[in-house]
Every structure is written in structure tokens, then in C-alpha cells.
Design an enzyme around this catalytic site. Structure first.
Site, PDB file in Angstrom:
ATOM      1  N   PRO A 111      38.214 -19.675 -11.287  1.00 21.35           N
ATOM      2  CA  PRO A 111      38.422 -18.584 -10.330  1.00 21.35           C
ATOM      3  C   PRO A 111      37.278 -18.480  -9.311  1.00 21.35           C
ATOM      4  CG  PRO A 111      38.486 -17.792 -12.602  1.00 21.35           C
ATOM      5  CD  PRO A 111      38.041 -19.201 -12.660  1.00 21.35           C
ATOM      6  N   PRO A 112      37.531 -17.832  -8.169  1.00 27.21           N
ATOM      7  CA  PRO A 112      36.486 -17.707  -7.143  1.00 27.21           C
ATOM      8  C   PRO A 112      35.244 -16.994  -7.680  1.00 27.21           C
ATOM      9  CG  PRO A 112      38.597 -16.872  -6.343  1.00 27.21           C
ATOM     10  CD  PRO A 112      38.788 -17.199  -7.780  1.00 27.21           C
ATOM     11  N   GLY A 113      34.095 -17.410  -7.177  1.00 28.42           N
ATOM     12  CA  GLY A 113      32.844 -16.698  -7.491  1.00 28.42           C
ATOM     13  C   GLY A 113      32.299 -16.906  -8.882  1.00 28.42           C
ATOM     14  N   GLY A 115      30.583 -19.591  -9.813  1.00 30.79           N
ATOM     15  CA  GLY A 115      29.352 -20.386  -9.772  1.00 30.79           C
ATOM     16  C   GLY A 115      29.567 -21.885  -9.635  1.00 30.79           C
ATOM     17  N   GLU A 337      47.320  10.494 -12.013  1.00 34.06           N
ATOM     18  CA  GLU A 337      46.185   9.959 -12.793  1.00 34.06           C
ATOM     19  C   GLU A 337      46.179  10.540 -14.199  1.00 34.06           C
ATOM     20  OE1 GLU A 337      44.693   7.440 -11.741  1.00 34.06           O
ATOM     21  OE2 GLU A 337      45.452   7.596  -9.704  1.00 34.06           O
ATOM     22  N   ASP A 411      50.610  -0.215  -9.811  1.00 32.44           N
ATOM     23  CA  ASP A 411      50.946  -0.070 -11.238  1.00 32.44           C
ATOM     24  C   ASP A 411      52.135  -0.956 -11.574  1.00 32.44           C
ATOM     25  OD1 ASP A 411      49.021   1.897 -11.302  1.00 32.44           O
ATOM     26  OD2 ASP A 411      50.455   3.533 -11.046  1.00 32.44           O
TER      27      ASP A 411
END
Ligand code: ATP
Length: 500
Positions: A111-113, A115, A337, A411
């Protein structure tokens, strides 16, 4: 001493002029000269951009240009696999002796980010190679042949730089390789085909005897998109998965990014690692940075735990916005909520950490859950529980307003993904099936059956807690937040009253 040189010079000039005036010398020409020199320095003083450039240059000088595996948090398995593969580049003499073909390509997938770029840079330091990089999108041009010639230039650049810097090897890193390495199914742009062909040709031209030795590393988030020619043995034959970090990995990454930040003594980074479930390395870096910004804004000397908690919310949902909403809208959001929160406590008691009615990013309100242990396996019951928590908002709106609103869009997206997971894991009435084996209609029918059943179940639970909505609404609208403990004591108080 050297930093006071300006003051010393100015002091010396002034006292010199005073002295000359004292002994009767005409100081007007000196004064004119001094005024001219001062005016020159004032005009030539670097402004915004120039100052930034100087700061950046100084920062570059201070920070080492290389990056090591120790600078990468978590990812122990991926780092070990990568180091093992890189040893092929380092122990080239032995490899030649055994007639092993050189390792040409390493593909990092994840996945992105997480490393991947950091890994490629650390690999260059580990193998004492030069590092040359480009992103897949840089090769994309409207004109046929440009991408291919860029690939040629990239390899040429790697070789010349290695020769110039007296290095025996070079690592060519291509980020987003899926942009140029997508499946060649005939329908794609011809330009992409030529670029990919050139990359394959360059890879085929790599030999053990050649100096500098070249290793290609590439990164992608979508390995399934890549052309099989790239993945066959002799091309990217080492594929390393770089996953989202687990709790231990998150703590390691947070510790790395906390090194240059003043943390309060009582900050427990392990707790922050628990709260940042599912965060990538890049998100964790951003979390530490945002926490520092919050502390600075408050003129606090150190970063406290509350700054880190606020930063978790910011990274998850975006900055608090000052959108003004009507009273009706706020009440509706509060009920929505509360629907999520009541269901969360019903499914997993003690799981709500906070119910908030403050707009953040795209959300007008949110329920913050208590940190949980990393989980990779879910039972049918747990998935159904998560679906009911997600449905809680919409069902609450139906109960109190007679219908839903656009507030449930995310949702429902979550609900549909969870139902899909259930289907793919053989946890539905369809049994163990491949999507190809069943018709769209059958899928729809099962999807609707599950959602209908769980919606009814959700409604039953929420109806039993009607009075919790009314009691909590007043506090939530007034205070904007309801802590987990406050909410739980309301729930149990009302339960006691109804059972008495
Ligand atoms: P993309 O797929 O989007 O190109 P990537 O996997 O290549 O992402 P990087 O560019 O390596 O991600 O990481 C971005 C930033 O996130 C890094 O500069 C670093 O600050 C931080 N980071 C990501 N992963 C780690 C990690 N494992 N340890 C420390 N910092 C990390």
C-alpha cells in the site's frame, strides 16, 4: 565568535569615525561611504525564497544524503528479505563461481506510504551503489518513443554516475511501475508498449561480468496489473511484500519520527501506536508532525499526549472545519452518531472512546473507538457486528426522522465491502463460491438478504435504547463531545431504570 562578526565590524566602523571626528578630520566622505555600503547590503539581503533556499541548503548539508535500514521502522520481514536479495549484488564473485545468473530486478509491492522508496534508498547505501530513480508517470508522454528514450537515458545516467563516483554498482529505482508496466493486451497506448519493451531490453542486457553492475528496483501498489513479461524469472524475480506496519512496527516508526521532537516525559508512544491502527508509515510521520504543530500553536514547551491524540483524529478524518450547520442538521448528525455508538457498545462493550459532534474533514460528527489489538482474522459474527455498527447511523435517522440522509454514504460503502468479504470467505448462504460461478442476481439477492436481516437486528437493539438517544442528545448538542465513560454510564443508568 564568528557569529558576532557583523556587530564587531559595525562597532569598529562607528568608533573609527568618532575618533577621526574627534581629532578634527572631515568625516563626511566616510559617512557617505558607510551609508552607501549599508544601503547596498540592505537591498541585496535575501528575501523569502532565497532565505528558504539557504535554509534548505543548510539542512541538506546537515542531514546525511544516505538512508540506512535502521531509519526504516517495522518491516523486519521485508528488510531481511531485501538484504538477503542484495547480498547477491555484494557477493558477486561467489555468484560468478557458481554460475548463478545475476539478480536483475526486485519488485516491492504494498500500500502507499509503507516505505518502499525508503527501502530502495537504503538498499543503495547497503550495497554501496549509486541511486538513480524515476517515477512511472515521468515516462508517459504523448509522443511515441519519448518514454523509451527516457528509459535508455535512465540506465545511461546510472552507469555514468557509478563510473564518476567510482562505485561498482548502481540501483535504478522505478516508482509506480504499473504506469508503464501494465498488461499489454493490445488495447493500451502504443507508447506504453514501447517504454515497457525498452525496459525489458535494458533488463535483458544486464550481465554478471559488466561493471558497474545494475540492479533494478521497482515499486507498485497493484502487482496484479503488471505484464507477466515483467514478472517472469530473470526479470523481477524477487518480489517483496511491504505491508502496513503492525503495532510493534508502528511504535518503531513513531520512535524514529519522534527523535527530533520534544515529547513530554509522560507520553507513552506505545499507546499512540495502539490508537493508530491501520496507519501507514507516511501517516505515522504525518501524525508526529501534526502533533508538533498543535503543541507549537498552543505555545506548549513539549508535545503532550493530547496533541498526539488530536493528531490521530486529524490524520484519520482531516482538520476540524468551522462549517456552521443548522440546529436541525446538528441534531440529526448527533442522532446518527449515537446510533453508531449504541451499536458499538452492544457489539463490543467498552469500545467507544468518544462521540463527537464537531465537523472534521468531510464528516460532521464521529465516533472514536478505543484502541484495539491488531486483528487479521474475523469470524462471521465479528463481521456481522461491524456491519451493524456501520448501519446504526442510518437506522437511527430512520427511527427519528422517518428516512435516511446522504450522511450514510461512507457507512454503506463500508457495509458493502464487509458483505463482499463475507461472500469471498464462504461465510454466506451462497457457500464457498467463486464470483464467476454465480449470477449477478444471486449475488444481489444474498447481499440484500444479509443487509435486511442485520438492519432489522440493528433496529431492535436501537429501539430498546430509545431513551439513551434523548438523554445523550442534549449533552452532545451542548458540549459537542461525550466521553466513552460518560456515554457508558448513561447507557447503564437507563438499563437499570428499565429493569427496575
Ligand atoms: P508510495 O507507494 O506512495 O510511493 P512508498 O511506500 O514509497 O509510497 P515512502 O515514499 O517510502 O512510501 O514513504 C513516505 C514517507 O513516509 C517517508 O518519507 C517517511 O517519512 C514515512 N515512512 C513510510 N514508511 C516508513 C517506515 N517504515 N519507517 C519510517 N518512516 C516511514
Amino acid at each position: 565568535m564568528s557569529k558576532y562578526w557583523k556587530e564587531i565590524v559595525i562597532g569598529a566602523v562607528i568608533s573609527g569615525i568618532v575618533f577621526l571626528a574627534f581629532i578634527g578630520v572631515n568625516v563626511v566622505p566616510f559617512l557617505t561611504l558607510v551609508v552607501f555600503v549599508a544601503a547596498f547590503f540592505l537591498v541585496a539581503k535575501p528575501k523569502g525564497g532565497a532565505i528558504a533556499a539557504t535554509v534548505e541548503r543548510k539542512a541538506k548539508l546537515r542531514t546525511p544524503s544516505y538512508l540506512t535500514f535502521d531509519d526504516i521502522g517495522g518491516q523486519d520481514r521485508a528488510k531481511n528479505e531485501l538484504k538477503e536479495a542484495l547480498d547477491f549484488l555484494i557477493r558477486h564473485d561467489e555468484i560468478k563461481k557458481f554460475g548463478i545468473r545475476p539478480l536483475k530486478g526486485i519488485l516491492l509491492e504494498g500500500p502507499p506510504g509503507t516505505g518502499k522508496t525508503l527501502m530502495a534508498k537504503a538498499a543503495a547505501h547497503y550495497t554501496n551503489s549509486v541511486f538513480v530513480s524515476a517515477s512511472g508517470s515521468e515516462f508517459v508522454e504523448m509522443y511515441v518513443g519519448v518514454g523509451a528514450s527516457r528509459v535508455r537515458d535512465l540506465f545511461k545516467d546510472a552507469k555514468t554516475r557509478a563510473q564518476k563516483e567510482n562505485k561498482e554498482s548502481a540501483i535504478v529505482f522505478i516508482d509506480e511501475i504499473d504506469v508503464i508496466g501494465g498488461k499489454r493486451d493490445g488495447g493500451q497506448h502504443r507508447e506504453y508498449d514501447q517504454t515497457l519493451n525498452q525496459l525489458l531490453t535494458e533488463m535483458d542486457g544486464i550481465h554478471t561480468t559488466e561493471t558497474p553492475r545494475i540492479l533494478i528496483m521497482a515499486a507498485t501498489n497493484r502487482k496484479e496489473m503488471l505484464d507477466s513479461a515483467l514478472l517472469r524469472p530473470g526479470r523481477f524475480d524477487r518480489q517483496i511484500q511491504v505491508d502496513l506496519p503492525d503495532k510493534k512496527g508502528r511504535l518503531h516508526i513513531l520512535t524514529i519520527h519522534a527523535k527530533n521532537k520534544p515529547l513530554a516525559m509522560n507520553v507513552n508512544l506505545a499507546k499512540v501506536a495502539e490508537e493508530s491502527y491501520n496507519f501507514s508509515g507516511a501517516q505515522l510521520e504525518s501524525l508526529m508532525n501534526e502533533a508538533a504543530v498543535y503543541a507549537m500553536r498552543e505555545s506548549s514547551e513539549v508535545i503532550e499526549h493530547r496533541h498526539l491524540s488530536a493528531a490521530v483524529d486529524k490524520v484519520l478524518m482531516g482538520e476540524r472545519s468551522d462549517r456552521e450547520s443548522t440546529k436541525q442538521e446538528r441534531e440529526r448528525v448527533a442522532m446518527h452518531e449515537l446510533g453508531h455508538a449504541i451499536m458499538a457498545e452492544a457489539v463490543k462493550p467498552g469500545s467507544v472512546s468518544q462521540v463527537a459532534l464537531s465537523p472534521r474533514g468531510q464528516a460532521l460528527g464521529y465516533v472514536r473507538h478505543n484502541p484495539q489489538d491488531d486483528q487479521y482474522l474475523y469470524t462471521k459474527q465479528e463481521l456481522e457486528g461491524r456491519i451493524m455498527v456501520a448501519l446504526g447511523g442510518a437506522v437511527a435517522e430512520e427511527m427519528f426522522y422517518g428516512g435516511r440522509s446522504t450522511g450514510s454514504r461512507n457507512d454503506f460503502e463500508q457495509v458493502l465491502n464487509l458483505v463482499k468479504t463475507m461472500m469471498d470467505s464462504g461465510l454466506t448462504n451462497l457457500g464457498i463460491v467463486d464470483r464467476e460461478m454465480v449470477t449477478q442476481e444471486e449475488l444481489m439477492k444474498e447481499n440484500n438478504r444479509i443487509i435486511k436481516q442485520l438492519t432489522e437486528h440493528t433496529r431492535d437493539i436501537l429501539e430498546r435504547n430509545r431513551s439513551v438517544f434523548h438523554q445523550s442528545l442534549a449533552i452532545l448538542v451542548k458540549e459537542e463531545v461525550l466521553s466513552g465513560n460518560q456515554f457508558r454510564s448513561l447507557l447503564s443508568l437507563i438499563k437499570q431504570k428499565t429493569t427496575a
